[in-house]
Design a protein around this motif. Structure first.
Motif, short mmCIF file in Angstrom:
data_model
loop_
_atom_site.label_atom_id
_atom_site.label_comp_id
_atom_site.label_asym_id
_atom_site.label_seq_id
_atom_site.Cartn_x
_atom_site.Cartn_y
_atom_site.Cartn_z
N ASN A 140 0.84 -1.19 0.00
CA ASN A 140 0.00 0.00 0.00
C ASN A 140 0.88 1.24 0.00
O ASN A 140 2.08 1.17 0.27
CB ASN A 140 -0.97 0.00 1.19
N SER A 141 0.25 2.36 -0.33
CA SER A 141 1.00 3.61 -0.30
C SER A 141 0.08 4.71 0.22
O SER A 141 -1.14 4.63 0.06
CB SER A 141 1.57 3.94 -1.67
N ASP A 142 0.67 5.72 0.82
CA ASP A 142 -0.11 6.85 1.33
C ASP A 142 -0.04 7.97 0.30
O ASP A 142 1.05 8.49 0.02
CB ASP A 142 0.46 7.32 2.67
N GLY A 143 -1.17 8.33 -0.25
CA GLY A 143 -1.18 9.34 -1.30
C GLY A 143 -2.54 9.41 -1.96
O GLY A 143 -3.56 9.37 -1.27
N PHE A 144 -2.55 9.47 -3.27
CA PHE A 144 -3.84 9.51 -3.97
C PHE A 144 -3.74 8.74 -5.28
O PHE A 144 -2.65 8.48 -5.79
CB PHE A 144 -4.27 10.96 -4.23
N ASP A 145 -4.90 8.36 -5.80
CA ASP A 145 -4.94 7.79 -7.14
C ASP A 145 -6.19 8.27 -7.87
O ASP A 145 -7.16 8.68 -7.25
CB ASP A 145 -4.79 6.26 -7.15
N VAL A 146 -6.10 8.26 -9.18
CA VAL A 146 -7.20 8.69 -10.04
C VAL A 146 -7.51 7.52 -10.97
O VAL A 146 -6.59 6.94 -11.55
CB VAL A 146 -6.81 9.93 -10.87
N THR A 147 -8.80 7.16 -11.06
CA THR A 147 -9.19 6.01 -11.87
C THR A 147 -10.22 6.43 -12.91
O THR A 147 -11.12 7.23 -12.60
CB THR A 147 -9.80 4.90 -10.98
N TYR A 148 -10.08 5.91 -14.11
CA TYR A 148 -11.10 6.14 -15.14
C TYR A 148 -11.51 4.80 -15.74
O TYR A 148 -10.67 4.04 -16.22
CB TYR A 148 -10.56 7.07 -16.24
N ARG A 149 -12.80 4.51 -15.63
CA ARG A 149 -13.33 3.26 -16.19
C ARG A 149 -14.07 3.58 -17.47
O ARG A 149 -14.82 4.55 -17.53
CB ARG A 149 -14.32 2.61 -15.22
N SER A 150 -13.91 2.77 -18.50
CA SER A 150 -14.67 3.01 -19.72
C SER A 150 -15.15 1.69 -20.29
O SER A 150 -14.64 0.62 -19.94
CB SER A 150 -13.82 3.76 -20.74
N GLN A 151 -16.13 1.78 -21.17
CA GLN A 151 -16.70 0.59 -21.76
C GLN A 151 -16.97 0.85 -23.24
O GLN A 151 -17.58 1.84 -23.60
CB GLN A 151 -18.02 0.27 -21.05
N THR A 152 -16.47 -0.02 -24.08
CA THR A 152 -16.72 0.09 -25.52
C THR A 152 -17.25 -1.26 -25.96
O THR A 152 -16.51 -2.23 -25.95
CB THR A 152 -15.42 0.40 -26.30
N GLY A 153 -18.53 -1.33 -26.31
CA GLY A 153 -19.12 -2.62 -26.65
C GLY A 153 -18.96 -3.56 -25.48
O GLY A 153 -19.37 -3.25 -24.37
N GLU A 154 -18.32 -4.70 -25.69
CA GLU A 154 -18.14 -5.67 -24.62
C GLU A 154 -16.75 -5.57 -23.99
O GLU A 154 -16.36 -6.41 -23.20
CB GLU A 154 -18.42 -7.07 -25.15
N TRP A 155 -16.00 -4.54 -24.36
CA TRP A 155 -14.69 -4.32 -23.77
C TRP A 155 -14.83 -3.38 -22.58
O TRP A 155 -15.49 -2.36 -22.66
CB TRP A 155 -13.74 -3.66 -24.77
N GLY A 156 -14.17 -3.74 -21.48
CA GLY A 156 -14.12 -2.85 -20.33
C GLY A 156 -12.68 -2.46 -20.09
O GLY A 156 -11.78 -3.28 -20.27
N ASN A 157 -12.45 -1.23 -19.69
CA ASN A 157 -11.09 -0.79 -19.39
C ASN A 157 -11.09 0.04 -18.12
O ASN A 157 -12.00 0.82 -17.86
CB ASN A 157 -10.52 0.02 -20.55
N SER A 158 -10.06 -0.15 -17.30
CA SER A 158 -9.91 0.67 -16.10
C SER A 158 -8.45 1.09 -16.02
O SER A 158 -7.55 0.25 -16.00
CB SER A 158 -10.30 -0.16 -14.87
#
Lengths: 378, 148
Positions: A160-178
């Motif tokens: 683990n780490s102390d800090g921050f993270d930014v996440t973006y999830r997307s979906q194109t058809g049946e593909w998912g990406n994070s």
């Protein structure tokens, strides 16, 4: 110990009040849960301790014929959803570590703000998703093995780490990406040979991506940090070493069976790599599985100063393991696993054995580890 | 990489896997159907899209409309049928999946209702809802969008 319970109790009281207020909404504000494992293991190698993680000070082998410390832990977890956009997570783990104790520690504590259902930021103590099973590596119930393959998962001692993270999830058809970007710092005591040390990491940053298509998941990550392991490697006080990790993994899990493989390339004062491939088949409540894992000899970069003896010991941990095991989901939310490992140390390597006496070399040895564990969630 | 060659073991394991796969019979008859409200514009959905919604990997339908999944409670035979046929997970695989998602703070499972009738009523009322029920419990208030 008591401090952790006060936090849990305080949150519990708060939850009781908050849930009463939230009556009528569909989802509870708080989800309380936890998980644990009770394990026992034996190693046929009496000259060193077999430990799956560098934060564990001792294990089966030299310290004990049978040991319960490798795979025994309990954790409490509170997941809170305050508003549709604001949530928080607290997880407290008790497992065997520094000071030869099970003193509970805050594994994760963070607040999350979701700008949209796709984009979010988290601030606090966060999991470091170096590997596919890195975030849940302590939750034995979530995978087939006794613990994730040692040769690969030991490459990243920081969870683990102390800090921050930014996440973006997307979906194109049946593909998912994070995709996730993380920045922070971390401190973790390790017992890795040759000398125990507090591994402090600063300017830790990483990019982590997960793609899903049907039953296939692909994970790729790059992370970099400055660590004070330079002290260990060079004997000079303030030397910071840049660690870079490039890792990738692929998993295919159509339901009745699974196959997965992960790789990592590491570069600090030396370069090393590790990989495993694992597969299993689910027959009703039984999941037999087979894993092959190995890590390579560290090679020092051309032009770097001659490595110290400590650095040589750290870099030269080449070994390989064949593991054969069985998971049995014998009752609700509980499993029993048995695993047999055959570990082969390379020539000139004591592998990942710890607490090997200074004058002992076990180069080229083969030994066996037998482990049993009961995992549960609640 | 080449210090150990477990080819013999791997080959035997693959043989074992293939034999075991051949021995699995086709699934028993079940009447689970995936439904939305009759007021919803959705007319069909794939098993993969349904799986992504029920596993919390997306919060929207393929047409970008908000999706609110509604589950049956644990132990319900229709629920087990749904997760086995559409999501390809048995109850312990599903419990393991949600343990990972909840404990890592990624998300939380769908709300659960206790009966086919309760799910049908909740889905009928909400044009964003998606549920699954026994085909025999379908009436004109809901639309079947997938018969797995």
């Amino acid at each position: 110990m008591t401090k952790a319970y006060y936090i849990i109790a305080a949150l519990g009281t708060f939850a009781g009040i908050a849930n009463a207020d939230a009556a009528g909404t569909d989802q509870p504000m708080f989800i309380f849960g936890g998980f644990g494992s009770m394990g026992i293991s034996h190693s046929s190698m009496g000259s060193g301790d077999y430990v799956p993680d560098s934060s564990i000070p001792s294990g089966p082998g030299r310290t004990a014929v049978w040991s319960t410390t490798n795979d025994t832990r309990i954790a409490g977890n509170v997941a809170a959803q305050f508003t549709p956009k604001i949530s928080a997570l607290l997880q407290i783990d008790s497992e065997y570590h520094s000071g030869n104790s099970y003193q509970p520690e805050v594994e994760w504590a963070h607040v999350k703000y979701a700008f949209t259902p796709e984009a979010s930021i988290r601030v606090g103590r966060l999991a470091l998703p170096t590997f596919m099973e890195a975030e849940n590596r302590d939750i034995g119930y979530t995978y087939a093995w006794i613990h994730p393959p040692v040769e690969v998962y030991r490459q990243e001692p920081i969870t683990n780490s102390d800090g921050f993270d930014v996440t973006y999830r997307s979906q194109t058809g049946e593909w998912g990406n994070s995709i996730k970007a993380l920045y922070g710092s971390a401190m973790r005591p390790t017992y890795a040979s040759p000398v125990p040390s507090d591994l402090t990491s600063r300017n830790l940053w990483g990019i982590f991506d997960t793609v899903e298509y049907g039953s296939t998941t692909i994970h790729a990550a790059f992370q970099q940090r400055k660590t004070d392991s330079g002290l260990l490697l060079t004997g000079q006080g303030e030397t910071l070493v840049t660690d870079k990790d490039l890792s990738a993994g692929v998993q295919y899990d159509p339901g009745d069976w699974f196959m997965m493989s992960e790789w990592i390339l590491r570069e600090s004062t030396y370069k090393t790599s590790a990989m495993y491939v694992s597969g299993g088949y689910r027959i009703k409540k039984f999941t037999p599985y087979l894993t092959y894992a190995q890590n390579s000899l560290g090679s020092f970069l051309p032009g770097s100063p001659p490595p110290s003896q400590n650095a040589l010991t750290l870099a030269n941990r080449e070994q390989s393991t064949i593991s054969l095991g069985m998971r049995w989901d014998f009752m609700r939310d509980t499993d029993l696993k048995l695993q047999f490992d055959q570990v082969k140390l390379s020539a000139n390597s004591n592998g990942y054995l710890e607490n090997v006496p200074a004058n002992v070399t076990l180069f080229g040895s083969t030994f066996h580890v037998i482990s049993a564990v009961v995992d549960f969630i609640f | 990489m080449d210090s150990i060659k477990p080819h013999g073991i791997l080959r035997n394991c693959m043989k074992f896997l293939l034999l075991a796969m051949a021995a699995i019979p086709a699934g028993a008859d079940a009447a689970v159907v995936v439904i939305v409200s009759a007021k919803s514009p959705i007319t069909s959905i794939t098993a993969e899209q349904t799986a992504r919604i029920f596993l919390g990997k997306t919060t929207s339908f393929p047409n970008d409309g908000d999706a609110l999944p509604i589950d049956l409670t644990e132990g319900n035979a229709i629920r087990n049928e749904f997760y086995s046929k559409v999501i390809h997970k048995n109850p312990s695989q599903l419990a393991a999946y949600w343990a990972k998602v909840i404990f890592t703070g990624i998300g939380r499972p769908p709300i659960e209702l206790a009966s086919n009738e309760a799910v049908r009523k909740a889905v009928a009322k909400n044009p964003h809802a998606i549920g699954y029920i026994d085909k025999r419990d379908v009436n004109r208030s809901v639309r079947v969008i997938l018969e797995p």
